[in-house]
Every structure is written in C-alpha cells, then in structure tokens.
Design an enzyme around this catalytic site. Structure first.
Site, mmCIF file in Angstrom:
data_model
loop_
_atom_site.group_PDB
_atom_site.id
_atom_site.type_symbol
_atom_site.label_atom_id
_atom_site.label_comp_id
_atom_site.label_asym_id
_atom_site.label_seq_id
_atom_site.Cartn_x
_atom_site.Cartn_y
_atom_site.Cartn_z
ATOM 1 N N TYR A 105 -9.543 5.686 7.360
ATOM 2 C CA TYR A 105 -9.749 5.973 8.788
ATOM 3 C C TYR A 105 -10.752 7.114 8.861
ATOM 4 C CZ TYR A 105 -5.400 3.388 9.783
ATOM 5 O OH TYR A 105 -4.424 2.427 9.892
ATOM 6 N N TYR A 143 3.499 6.753 9.951
ATOM 7 C CA TYR A 143 2.692 5.593 9.543
ATOM 8 C C TYR A 143 3.567 4.505 8.906
ATOM 9 C CZ TYR A 143 -1.488 3.087 8.109
ATOM 10 O OH TYR A 143 -2.471 2.123 7.967
ATOM 11 N N HIS A 194 0.856 -1.194 0.000
ATOM 12 C CA HIS A 194 0.000 0.000 0.000
ATOM 13 C C HIS A 194 0.882 1.230 0.000
ATOM 14 C CE1 HIS A 194 -4.237 -1.378 1.310
ATOM 15 N NE2 HIS A 194 -3.641 -2.298 0.596
ATOM 16 N N PRO A 225 -4.868 0.425 18.481
ATOM 17 C CA PRO A 225 -4.525 0.006 17.114
ATOM 18 C C PRO A 225 -4.667 1.087 16.043
ATOM 19 C CG PRO A 225 -6.617 -0.955 17.807
ATOM 20 C CD PRO A 225 -6.064 -0.255 18.988
ATOM 21 N N LYS A 268 0.350 0.107 14.862
ATOM 22 C CA LYS A 268 1.724 0.064 15.358
ATOM 23 C C LYS A 268 2.058 -1.133 16.254
ATOM 24 C CE LYS A 268 3.502 3.546 13.400
ATOM 25 N NZ LYS A 268 3.317 2.939 12.088
HETATM 26 C C1 FAD Z 1 -7.700 -8.169 19.768
HETATM 27 C C2 FAD Z 1 -6.445 -7.497 19.268
HETATM 28 C C3 FAD Z 1 -6.469 -6.798 18.067
HETATM 29 C C4 FAD Z 1 -5.314 -6.188 17.602
HETATM 30 N N1 FAD Z 1 -5.354 -5.487 16.433
HETATM 31 C C5 FAD Z 1 -4.246 -4.872 15.993
HETATM 32 C C6 FAD Z 1 -4.225 -4.120 14.802
HETATM 33 O O1 FAD Z 1 -5.229 -4.008 14.114
HETATM 34 N N2 FAD Z 1 -3.064 -3.526 14.419
HETATM 35 C C7 FAD Z 1 -1.903 -3.632 15.162
HETATM 36 O O2 FAD Z 1 -0.864 -3.111 14.782
HETATM 37 N N3 FAD Z 1 -1.889 -4.329 16.283
HETATM 38 C C8 FAD Z 1 -3.018 -4.946 16.711
HETATM 39 N N4 FAD Z 1 -2.992 -5.643 17.850
HETATM 40 C C9 FAD Z 1 -1.712 -5.732 18.533
HETATM 41 C C10 FAD Z 1 -0.847 -6.835 17.960
HETATM 42 O O3 FAD Z 1 -1.642 -7.948 17.644
HETATM 43 C C11 FAD Z 1 0.204 -7.162 18.990
HETATM 44 O O4 FAD Z 1 1.005 -5.998 19.142
HETATM 45 C C12 FAD Z 1 1.083 -8.351 18.663
HETATM 46 O O5 FAD Z 1 0.346 -9.539 18.738
HETATM 47 C C13 FAD Z 1 2.251 -8.424 19.644
HETATM 48 O O6 FAD Z 1 2.927 -9.631 19.467
HETATM 49 P P1 FAD Z 1 3.640 -10.319 20.688
HETATM 50 O O7 FAD Z 1 4.246 -11.571 20.117
HETATM 51 O O8 FAD Z 1 4.506 -9.354 21.385
HETATM 52 O O9 FAD Z 1 2.482 -10.695 21.717
HETATM 53 P P2 FAD Z 1 1.272 -11.742 21.550
HETATM 54 O O10 FAD Z 1 0.806 -11.770 20.158
HETATM 55 O O11 FAD Z 1 0.321 -11.406 22.633
HETATM 56 O O12 FAD Z 1 1.947 -13.130 21.845
HETATM 57 C C14 FAD Z 1 2.300 -13.539 23.160
HETATM 58 C C15 FAD Z 1 2.333 -15.045 23.207
HETATM 59 O O13 FAD Z 1 2.780 -15.444 24.511
HETATM 60 C C16 FAD Z 1 1.935 -16.465 24.992
HETATM 61 N N5 FAD Z 1 1.952 -16.436 26.460
HETATM 62 C C17 FAD Z 1 1.332 -15.556 27.277
HETATM 63 N N6 FAD Z 1 1.599 -15.826 28.563
HETATM 64 C C18 FAD Z 1 2.418 -16.898 28.549
HETATM 65 C C19 FAD Z 1 3.036 -17.637 29.585
HETATM 66 N N7 FAD Z 1 2.848 -17.335 30.884
HETATM 67 N N8 FAD Z 1 3.809 -18.679 29.249
HETATM 68 C C20 FAD Z 1 4.004 -19.004 27.922
HETATM 69 N N9 FAD Z 1 3.437 -18.335 26.907
HETATM 70 C C21 FAD Z 1 2.656 -17.281 27.226
HETATM 71 C C22 FAD Z 1 0.567 -16.164 24.412
HETATM 72 O O14 FAD Z 1 -0.264 -17.296 24.371
HETATM 73 C C23 FAD Z 1 0.949 -15.653 23.024
HETATM 74 O O15 FAD Z 1 1.013 -16.686 22.073
HETATM 75 C C24 FAD Z 1 -4.119 -6.266 18.345
HETATM 76 C C25 FAD Z 1 -4.093 -6.964 19.544
HETATM 77 C C26 FAD Z 1 -5.245 -7.569 20.021
HETATM 78 C C27 FAD Z 1 -5.202 -8.296 21.332
#
Ligand code: FAD
Length: 394
Positions: free
Chosen positions: A201, A385, A72, A293, A297
């Site tokens: 948006y 962005y 995009h 969101p 980011k």
């Molecule tokens: C509903 C929702 C919608 C979103 N929409 C957007 C969006 O549109 N745009 C955007 O940029 N961002 C969005 N986000 C944010 C984005 O998805 C996150 O920033 C991203 O998933 C971060 O990745 P991460 O691996 O750091 O954490 P996570 O994806 O949360 O992964 C963490 C992992 O650790 C595991 N875990 C947790 N606790 C434990 C434990 N005690 N022991 C072992 N494993 C554990 C979990 O099961 C999970 O698999 C959204 C988040 C949510 C919740």
C-alpha cells in the site's frame, strides 16, 4: 412457493448464508436479479480474513481455496520512498489473511449450492418484499414474464448497495451515515507475476497506489484517480507509467508489465445504515454498509454479518431463541463501525486529498511514521487488518 429464509441476492453474502443454512437443515431460496455468468464476471475483492476463511470451511467450500489461495502473513506500507512491513502473524499471535479472489469464492459457493440442489432463481426481476413487519412476510418477483410469490419466515437482504431490501424499510425507521471520497481507484488485472509476494500500500505525492495479486501469475494493481476520470483515457502504458511513478524505486524497478485483461474504476465511499433490521428483514453485507477498499474489509464485513445471521437462524430454528432476533443489528454494527473506522483511517492516511496541501501531507507522513515505528501502532494496524473477532450473540 414457500421457504424458511428467503434470500435476495446471489453475491457472496447471499450464497454463503444460503450454504451455511442449508448445511444446518434450514431451507432457503435465493432470488438474484442477474444471471449467474454476470455475477461471476464482477472482479472485486481478494483478501480474506481468517474469520471468513473459517466460515468458508464451515460451509464446506475450502478445497479449491486451500489449493489455490495464497496465505499472507504480512503486508507492506510504502511512504517517503521506503517500505515498512506489517508482520501480521507475529503481531497478532499467529493470525494471517488469505489471498483468494471474490470471483473464486462466488464460483465455489455457486457450485456447492448446485451440488446440493438448493434453489437459486437467477434473472428474477422486480423483487419486492411485502409485510416485513408481520409474522408472514413474502416476496414477489417476475420470472419469464410471470409474477411469482415466495412466502417465508424471514428475509435476508443480501442485495448489495443498490438493492431493494434497504429501500423497503420505511424512511423514518432507518438512518444512514455516509462519506463520499473525492477520488476513485483505477484497477487493472494482468497475467504478469506480482511485483512482490506481499501486498504493498503506497502513499505518494502523486496519489495512492496498491500492488495486489490474485495468484502467483496474475496481478491486480490500482492507482488513485480523480472521481470524474474516464477509464478510456487510461491506456495500459499510461497506467504502468503512473504506477511506477508512485512506487518506491526498488519496487518500480522490478515491476513486470503486460496487457491488462480487465480495467475499471471504482468509487470510494463509506456508508452505514442503522439499524440493520426491520421486522423480519435483516440487511447483510453491502446492503447495509460500504467501506472504501483500502482496508480490504468490504467482503469480510459481509462475511461477519453472515456469521451473525446464520448463527441467529440456527438458534431460532433449533432452540426457539426468537428473543435473540432483536440483537442482530446491534451485534453487527459494533464490528461494522470498527471496520469503517479502520478503512477510513487507511484511506485518510494513504490518499492524496488535494493539490498543494503540504500540512495535510506532513500529518499523513507523521501518522504513518508514528504507527510504523511503534510496536503498539503496528499491532493496531495488524489486528484490524486480519479482522477483529466475531462477537457471539448470547
Ligand atoms: C468495483 C468494486 C470493487 C471492490 N473491491 C474490493 C476490494 O478490493 N476489497 C474488498 O474488501 N472489497 C471490495 N469491494 C467490496 C466487495 O466486493 C463487497 O463488499 C462484496 O461484494 C459484498 O458482497 P454482497 O454479497 O453483500 O453484495 P454484492 O456483491 O453487491 O451482491 C449483491 C447481489 O444482489 C443482487 N441484487 C441487487 N439488487 C437486487 C434485486 N433488486 N433483486 C435481486 N437481486 C439483486 C446483485 O446482482 C448481486 O449479485 C468492491 C466492490 C466493488 C463494487
């Protein structure tokens, strides 16, 4: 069991870090609380910054992204029943973003990890970090009823906002900053063609709306709802009617509706924990920070932390540069706070905060009008962005 880097969490942060480290010969084991299928069932982010795209290429997981992802080079802001395009490519000297779902990124990384035979232990319960402030940290966890121990040199806390890593830092060694917004996003996924080739948006007096997509045939739409709203109260029909009411007339007229294949409400929150490290533990991604969101980011910030930690670990293991370890948090946080600022700015100017706040609404409109009628303003939006540059460690 012993490894060099023990990673808690197989979300995008943990999987991407694991893959990058593996390719540079640094051994790592991932412990994940859930099953692989459960991790893949979470529908989340979809817009990847250039920096994250480059990092996925470095991790060797670009094949499907290049085939199925949609580059995009712009997006639209809608307000006052009009639309203004933010020309990302033109305003940033050629930078763009890629629309490719978080679920797909996660699937590609899981498959790559499986292909190289690196260890991921799914359904690892009660993961507990120990001796983080010593040279010999270790994790304990339960698997199939047995208590297991994983010794390591370093621990990467990639376990999201609700994980155990951040909570294992003593309270007097960590400070948190938080803002909870009084609304959430009701999102639906539908197998309908996106209403526009680019994201829209929308700021509207009824509340915020976003038109996004996952592919040329799958759309993702959101409307702002009160924080206590129940997803059961939203039939598909009610959702589509509300979305149309918040979009400029010409866009609403083109909207193709259909049955939802997923519908959920996500709360909006800004959160940062400082510092992002304690002893030999590093916090990565949502474990350390959350953004609303609105600026797309969250996932991208997780990738920039991964970039910093990955390059740090390579320097530690290949050049003995343990002196750089102390810089991890400071380098990450500089970029984190700028992304927090942009996400807050987008959220503040695009959402409805309360009923009858005419002053607030006029200020929002003036803010959007000012930024979008000035080349400097548009450039500021565009460069945030597409993602600010990654900072080098030395
Ligand atoms: C509903 C929702 C919608 C979103 N929409 C957007 C969006 O549109 N745009 C955007 O940029 N961002 C969005 N986000 C944010 C984005 O998805 C996150 O920033 C991203 O998933 C971060 O990745 P991460 O691996 O750091 O954490 P996570 O994806 O949360 O992964 C963490 C992992 O650790 C595991 N875990 C947790 N606790 C434990 C434990 N005690 N022991 C072992 N494993 C554990 C979990 O099961 C999970 O698999 C959204 C988040 C949510 C919740």
């Amino acid at each position: 069991m012993k490894t060099q880097v023990a990673i808690i969490g197989a979300g995008p942060s943990g999987l991407l870090l694991g893959q990058l480290l593996h390719r540079r010969g640094i051994d790592n084991v991932i412990l994940e609380r859930r099953s692989g299928e459960y991790v893949l069932s979470r529908i989340r982010a979809g817009v990847l910054e250039q920096g994250m795209v480059d990092l996925l290429r470095e991790a060797g997981v670009d094949r499907r992204m290049d085939e199925e992802g949609i580059p995009h080079d712009g997006f639209e802001l809608a307000f006052d029943n009009r639309r203004v395009r933010v020309d990302l490519e033109g305003l940033t000297g050629g930078k763009t973003v890629m629309v490719y779902g978080q679920t797909e990124v996660t699937r590609d990384l899981m498959e790559a990890r499986e292909a190289v035979g690196a260890t991921t232990i799914y359904e690892a319960e009660n993961v507990q970090p120990h001796d983080l402030d010593t040279d010999h940290p270790y994790l304990t966890f339960e698997k199939d009823g047995e208590i297991c121990r994983l010794d390591c040199d370093y621990v990467a806390g990639c376990d999201g906002y609700h994980g155990v890593a951040r909570r294992s830092i003593p309270e007097d060694r960590i400070k948190t900053f938080e803002r909870v917004y009084p609304f959430g996003w009701l999102g639906i996924l539908s197998d309908t063609p996106p209403v526009s080739d680019e994201l829209i948006y929308a700021n509207h007096e009824r509340g915020f709306a976003l038109c996004s997509m996952r592919s040329k045939t799958r759309s993702r739409y959101y409307v702002q709802v009160p924080e206590d709203e129940k997803v059961e109260d939203w039939s598909d029909e009610r959702f589509w009617d509300e979305l149309k009411a918040r979009l400029p007339d010409d866009v609403a007229g083109k909207l193709v509706t259909g049955p939802s294949i997923e519908k959920s409400i996500a709360p909006l929150r800004s959160f940062v924990a400082e510092p992002m490290q304690y002893g030999r533990l590093f916090l990565v991604g949502d474990a350390a920070h959350i953004v609303p969101p609105t600026g797309a980011k969250g996932l991208n910030l997780a990738a920039s932390d991964v970039n910093t930690l990955y390059r740090l670990m390579v320097k530690v293991y290949q050049e003995g540069r343990t002196d750089l370890i102390a810089r991890y948090s400071e380098v990450c946080l500089r970029r984190v706070w700028k992304a927090e600022r942009f996400s807050w700015w987008m959220t503040t100017n695009l959402h409805k905060f309360s009923d009858g706040e005419d002053f607030e609404r006029r200020i929002q409109q003036a803010e959007l009008d000012y930024y979008t009628s000035s080349q400097a303003g548009l450039t500021t939006i565009a460069e945030n962005y597409v993602g600010l540059p990654y900072e080098s460690l030395d």
